[in-house]
Design a protein around this motif. Structure first.
Motif, PDB file in Angstrom:
ATOM      1  N   VAL A 149       0.984  -1.330  -0.074  1.00  0.00           N
ATOM      2  CA  VAL A 149      -0.017   0.068  -0.036  1.00  0.00           C
ATOM      3  C   VAL A 149       0.854   1.327   0.066  1.00  0.00           C
ATOM      4  N   PHE A 150       1.979   1.108   0.988  1.00  0.00           N
ATOM      5  CA  PHE A 150       2.778   2.333   0.827  1.00  0.00           C
ATOM      6  C   PHE A 150       4.110   1.773   1.658  1.00  0.00           C
ATOM      7  N   ASP A 151       5.134   2.743   1.206  1.00  0.00           N
ATOM      8  CA  ASP A 151       6.426   2.585   2.105  1.00  0.00           C
ATOM      9  C   ASP A 151       6.313   3.361   3.350  1.00  0.00           C
ATOM     10  N   THR A 152       6.993   2.933   4.399  1.00  0.00           N
ATOM     11  CA  THR A 152       6.743   3.934   5.696  1.00  0.00           C
ATOM     12  C   THR A 152       7.729   3.272   6.746  1.00  0.00           C
ATOM     13  N   TRP A 153       7.896   3.828   7.856  1.00  0.00           N
ATOM     14  CA  TRP A 153       8.647   3.353   8.934  1.00  0.00           C
ATOM     15  C   TRP A 153       7.415   3.579   9.992  1.00  0.00           C
ATOM     16  N   GLN A 154       7.641   2.500  10.944  1.00  0.00           N
ATOM     17  CA  GLN A 154       6.535   2.590  12.345  1.00  0.00           C
ATOM     18  C   GLN A 154       7.318   1.697  13.302  1.00  0.00           C
ATOM     19  N   ALA A 155       7.094   2.093  14.615  1.00  0.00           N
ATOM     20  CA  ALA A 155       7.579   1.479  15.908  1.00  0.00           C
ATOM     21  C   ALA A 155       6.977   0.031  15.885  1.00  0.00           C
ATOM     22  N   PRO A 156       8.177  -0.703  16.150  1.00  0.00           N
ATOM     23  CA  PRO A 156       7.940  -2.123  16.429  1.00  0.00           C
ATOM     24  C   PRO A 156       6.769  -2.414  17.371  1.00  0.00           C
ATOM     25  N   LEU A 157       5.906  -3.634  17.179  1.00  0.00           N
ATOM     26  CA  LEU A 157       5.079  -3.921  18.087  1.00  0.00           C
ATOM     27  C   LEU A 157       5.950  -4.630  19.357  1.00  0.00           C
ATOM     28  N   LYS A 158       5.494  -4.238  20.294  1.00  0.00           N
ATOM     29  CA  LYS A 158       6.280  -4.702  21.536  1.00  0.00           C
ATOM     30  C   LYS A 158       5.367  -5.112  22.637  1.00  0.00           C
ATOM     31  N   ASN A 159       5.792  -5.784  23.548  1.00  0.00           N
ATOM     32  CA  ASN A 159       5.013  -6.479  24.644  1.00  0.00           C
ATOM     33  C   ASN A 159       5.023  -5.318  25.581  1.00  0.00           C
ATOM     34  N   ALA A 160       4.087  -4.620  26.186  1.00  0.00           N
ATOM     35  CA  ALA A 160       4.220  -3.522  27.172  1.00  0.00           C
ATOM     36  C   ALA A 160       4.975  -3.839  28.467  1.00  0.00           C
TER      37      ALA A 160
END
Length: 218
Positions: free
Chosen positions: A199-210
């Motif tokens: 859909v698009f190129d991006t950067w996003q914070a990794p999904l992490k256990n809180a």
């Protein structure tokens, strides 16, 4: 108009619409759901910033434009069941519930889940079921799902998430590591086939256990 209501309008006008998101249900949901109530009390004034907002160690509230683009790509319908993975205090689930029929929201932090249940109840989001548990495990017992949303990036997509989709169901995920990531729309064609679209190129914070600063290992 209250100050926060004015900020919601500005968020939509300066962050969402310029990202080519114009579907009425998405715009209506983002104007209606009070984002400031889904963050820690000390972060309320920052609730409408143009960027991710830290909720706790390793957990963020997705920036409005990324959430809106995700929902735009998924084209949610009002009769669909959605699994929202990494729901935090429930903002993304509340937005989705404004559009879809029902939402199963999953968050790893039990204290955050308890707070989310209160905020969602106060917001009238009665079609959201909050669940506490490991994000990588999903919530298979309520599936299969028409749509799965993931509120953080993953190095790769667990096969189990794809298996939790209905035939014809869609999943939106941001996949990759480092500065190069792609937002993908994945559609289940039949029991054994899935179609992937970038859909698009991006950067996003990794999904992490809180409860941990370490990324999930799949």
């Amino acid at each position: 108009m209250s100050d926060f209501a004015a900020r919601r309008v500005m968020m939509v006008d300066t962050q969402v619409r310029p990202s080519d998101v114009t579907k009425f249900p998405i715009i209506d949901a983002m104007l209606s759901v009070e984002r400031e109530n889904f963050v820690p009390s000390e972060r309320r004034e920052a609730a409408y910033v143009d960027g991710n907002l830290a909720l706790s160690v390793g957990r963020v509230l997705l920036e409005p434009r990324t959430l809106a683009k995700m929902l735009d790509a998924l084209n949610l319908q009002n009769d669909e069941l959605v699994l929202d993975i990494g729901s935090g205090y429930g903002y993304s689930a509340a937005i989705i519930a404004h559009i879809a029929q029902a939402v199963v929201a999953l968050e790893a932090d039990e204290a955050m889940v308890a707070d989310a249940q209160t905020v969602l109840s106060d917001a009238g989001a009665d079609s959201v079921i909050m669940n506490a548990g490991p994000l990588e495990a999903g919530v298979a017992e309520h599936g299969p799902y028409d749509v799965i949303t993931i509120t953080g990036s993953l190095p790769s997509l667990p096969e189990s998430f794809k298996q939790d989709l209905q035939i014809g169901g869609r999943l939106f995920a941001i996949i990759g590591e480092g500065p190069s990531m792609t937002a993908k729309l994945i559609t289940r064609l039949n029991a054994n086939e899935w179609k992937e679209e970038v859909v698009f190129d991006t950067w996003q914070a990794p999904l992490k256990n809180a409860a941990s600063s370490k990324p999930f290992q799949f």
